[in-house]
Design an enzyme around this catalytic site. Structure first.
Site, PDB file in Angstrom:
ATOM      1  N   ASN A  94       0.835  -1.211   0.000  1.00 38.82           N
ATOM      2  CA  ASN A  94       0.000   0.000   0.000  1.00 38.82           C
ATOM      3  C   ASN A  94       0.866   1.257   0.000  1.00 38.82           C
ATOM      4  O   ASN A  94       1.913   1.300   0.641  1.00 38.82           O
ATOM      5  CB  ASN A  94      -0.918   0.007   1.224  1.00 38.82           C
ATOM      6  CG  ASN A  94      -1.890  -1.165   1.202  1.00 38.82           C
ATOM      7  OD1 ASN A  94      -2.014  -1.827   0.172  1.00 38.82           O
ATOM      8  ND2 ASN A  94      -2.555  -1.417   2.304  1.00 38.82           N
ATOM      9  N   HIS A 111       6.038  -0.729  -2.660  1.00 39.84           N
ATOM     10  CA  HIS A 111       5.568  -0.061  -3.884  1.00 39.84           C
ATOM     11  C   HIS A 111       5.617   1.464  -3.778  1.00 39.84           C
ATOM     12  O   HIS A 111       4.971   2.157  -4.566  1.00 39.84           O
ATOM     13  CB  HIS A 111       4.137  -0.522  -4.223  1.00 39.84           C
ATOM     14  CG  HIS A 111       4.084  -1.938  -4.733  1.00 39.84           C
ATOM     15  ND1 HIS A 111       2.909  -2.649  -4.856  1.00 39.84           N
ATOM     16  CD2 HIS A 111       5.078  -2.772  -5.147  1.00 39.84           C
ATOM     17  CE1 HIS A 111       3.182  -3.868  -5.331  1.00 39.84           C
ATOM     18  NE2 HIS A 111       4.487  -3.967  -5.503  1.00 39.84           N
ATOM     19  N   CYS A 138      12.030  21.060  -8.785  1.00 41.11           N
ATOM     20  CA  CYS A 138      12.632  20.213  -7.746  1.00 41.11           C
ATOM     21  C   CYS A 138      13.243  21.139  -6.695  1.00 41.11           C
ATOM     22  O   CYS A 138      14.029  22.027  -7.040  1.00 41.11           O
ATOM     23  CB  CYS A 138      13.715  19.327  -8.361  1.00 41.11           C
ATOM     24  SG  CYS A 138      14.748  18.530  -7.116  1.00 41.11           S
TER      25      CYS A 138
HETATM   26  P1  OAD Z   1      -6.155  -5.659  -5.125  1.00 42.32           P
HETATM   27  O1  OAD Z   1      -7.163  -4.601  -5.380  1.00 42.32           O
HETATM   28  O2  OAD Z   1      -5.646  -6.427  -6.287  1.00 42.32           O
HETATM   29  O3  OAD Z   1      -6.759  -6.736  -4.112  1.00 42.32           O
HETATM   30  C1  OAD Z   1      -7.360  -6.363  -2.908  1.00 42.32           C
HETATM   31  C2  OAD Z   1      -7.688  -7.628  -2.141  1.00 42.32           C
HETATM   32  O4  OAD Z   1      -8.222  -7.240  -0.889  1.00 42.32           O
HETATM   33  C3  OAD Z   1      -8.733  -8.528  -2.826  1.00 42.32           C
HETATM   34  O5  OAD Z   1      -8.253  -9.862  -2.810  1.00 42.32           O
HETATM   35  C4  OAD Z   1      -9.977  -8.361  -1.941  1.00 42.32           C
HETATM   36  O6  OAD Z   1     -10.731  -9.566  -1.867  1.00 42.32           O
HETATM   37  C5  OAD Z   1      -9.360  -8.031  -0.594  1.00 42.32           C
HETATM   38  N1  OAD Z   1     -10.198  -7.207   0.275  1.00 42.32           N
HETATM   39  C6  OAD Z   1     -10.977  -6.162  -0.072  1.00 42.32           C
HETATM   40  N2  OAD Z   1     -11.550  -5.615   1.007  1.00 42.32           N
HETATM   41  C7  OAD Z   1     -11.129  -6.346   2.082  1.00 42.32           C
HETATM   42  C8  OAD Z   1     -11.367  -6.276   3.490  1.00 42.32           C
HETATM   43  N3  OAD Z   1     -12.149  -5.350   4.025  1.00 42.32           N
HETATM   44  N4  OAD Z   1     -10.761  -7.187   4.281  1.00 42.32           N
HETATM   45  C9  OAD Z   1      -9.949  -8.142   3.760  1.00 42.32           C
HETATM   46  N5  OAD Z   1      -9.683  -8.253   2.444  1.00 42.32           N
HETATM   47  C10 OAD Z   1     -10.261  -7.362   1.611  1.00 42.32           C
HETATM   48  O7  OAD Z   1      -4.969  -4.991  -4.286  1.00 42.32           O
HETATM   49  P2  OAD Z   1      -3.489  -5.516  -4.040  1.00 42.32           P
HETATM   50  O8  OAD Z   1      -3.431  -6.996  -3.993  1.00 42.32           O
HETATM   51  O9  OAD Z   1      -2.949  -4.757  -2.895  1.00 42.32           O
HETATM   52  O10 OAD Z   1       0.590  -1.909  -7.364  1.00 42.32           O
HETATM   53  O11 OAD Z   1      -2.780  -5.012  -5.368  1.00 42.32           O
HETATM   54  C11 OAD Z   1      -1.418  -5.251  -5.535  1.00 42.32           C
HETATM   55  C12 OAD Z   1      -0.815  -4.149  -6.364  1.00 42.32           C
HETATM   56  O12 OAD Z   1      -1.534  -4.013  -7.588  1.00 42.32           O
HETATM   57  C13 OAD Z   1      -0.909  -2.771  -5.745  1.00 42.32           C
HETATM   58  O13 OAD Z   1       0.098  -2.522  -4.787  1.00 42.32           O
HETATM   59  C14 OAD Z   1      -0.781  -1.875  -6.939  1.00 42.32           C
HETATM   60  C15 OAD Z   1      -1.699  -2.605  -7.883  1.00 42.32           C
HETATM   61  O14 OAD Z   1      -1.483  -2.426  -9.224  1.00 42.32           O
HETATM   62  C16 OAD Z   1       1.155  -0.824  -7.910  1.00 42.32           C
HETATM   63  O15 OAD Z   1       0.541   0.201  -8.114  1.00 42.32           O
HETATM   64  C17 OAD Z   1       2.592  -1.018  -8.238  1.00 42.32           C
END
Ligand code: OAD
Length: 239
Positions: A94, A111, A138
């Protein structure tokens, strides 16, 4: 307590940790990537071609941090960090600052961070609260057009990979919270933890994910409920 060793703990978090604070996740029907094409706002090529759009996207996300607060899951992880007697590392994908605002110290932003910008010219990094545009100079080298969000974009190398890999070498308990497990290298950490001999792998998510099969325990539910419950259990098991 001489002679007793305590399990080493690594926690990996994703957007689901902050969802209940009001920070949108990326995937799914209300996710950020529904409204934007990743390659338009989260790639070095996009920054070169349409810096206005990229700045607008991150300005909006940076400004929205003023509207949100840490939730019970962020606070519970800080309790775990403070009270866990073995080694502890929280790796987050995050880019919000909710963990820090809850008091996290042993935290790595793999990230990047919305509240940091860096200069592609002189490489200086600055804490940044306000909007940014292509005319912002900058503060260090005074050149304009070189400041960019200190966010890891697609095609770029995430931060702290060495430190994270080192922690995974000796991890005993690996906890993964609120990530869809589709973005590598983070999505590969659970498998690496298994290979390195972690005895307990716990996944907290609303649903099964791409990486669920690596975990010894799955807890389906909201992070704000499941994380405090897990932390309470882990700490009571030590007693
Ligand atoms: P995602 O949006 O891909 O996934 C979020 C996850 O959180 C899903 O599996 C949901 O089921 C779960 N979720 C949602 N609400 C929840 C809650 N209240 N309690 C528990 N689980 C919950 O987000 P990330 O996996 O963090 O990268 O995404 C990974 C990366 O993809 C990010 O850091 C970002 C993105 O592109 C960059 O920007 C480099």
């Amino acid at each position: 307590m001489a002679g007793l060793t305590h399990p080493n703990l690594v926690v990996l978090t994703g957007a689901g940790l902050s969802a209940e604070s009001g920070v949108p996740t990326f995937r799914g029907s209300d996710g950020l990537w529904e409204g934007y094409r990743v390659e338009e706002v989260a790639s070095p090529g996009a920054f070169k071609q349409t810096p206005e759009l990229v700045h607008r996207f991150y300005n909006m996300r940076r400004a929205s941090l003023k509207e949100v607060q840490p939730n019970a899951a962020h606070h519970a992880l800080v309790r775990l960090e403070k009270e866990w007697p073995g080694s502890f590392l929280h790796v987050t994908q995050n880019v919000d600052d909710l963990n820090e605002r809850a008091g996290a110290k042993k935290l790595l932003h793999m990230h990047g961070e919305l509240k940091k910008v860096r200069c592609t010219g002189c490489r200086a990094v600055f804490t940044w609260e306000e909007d940014l545009d292509k005319y912002t100079p900058c503060p260090e080298c005074r050149v304009t057009g070189t400041l960019r969000p200190d966010i890891v974009w697609f095609g770029e190398m995430p931060y702290y990979i060495e430190e994270i890999t080192r922690a995974l070498e000796t991890v005993d308990i690996f906890i993964c919270i609120g990530t869809s497990g589709v973005v590598y290298p983070a999505a590969g950490f659970a498998r690496l933890a298994v290979e390195k001999g972690a005895s307990r792998l716990i996944e907290i998510n609303l649903e099964a994910t791409e990486i669920t099969s690596h975990f010894t325990e799955q807890r389906h539910g909201a992070a704000s409920v499941e994380v405090p419950r897990l932390v309470g259990q882990l700490l009571s098991e030590l007693a």
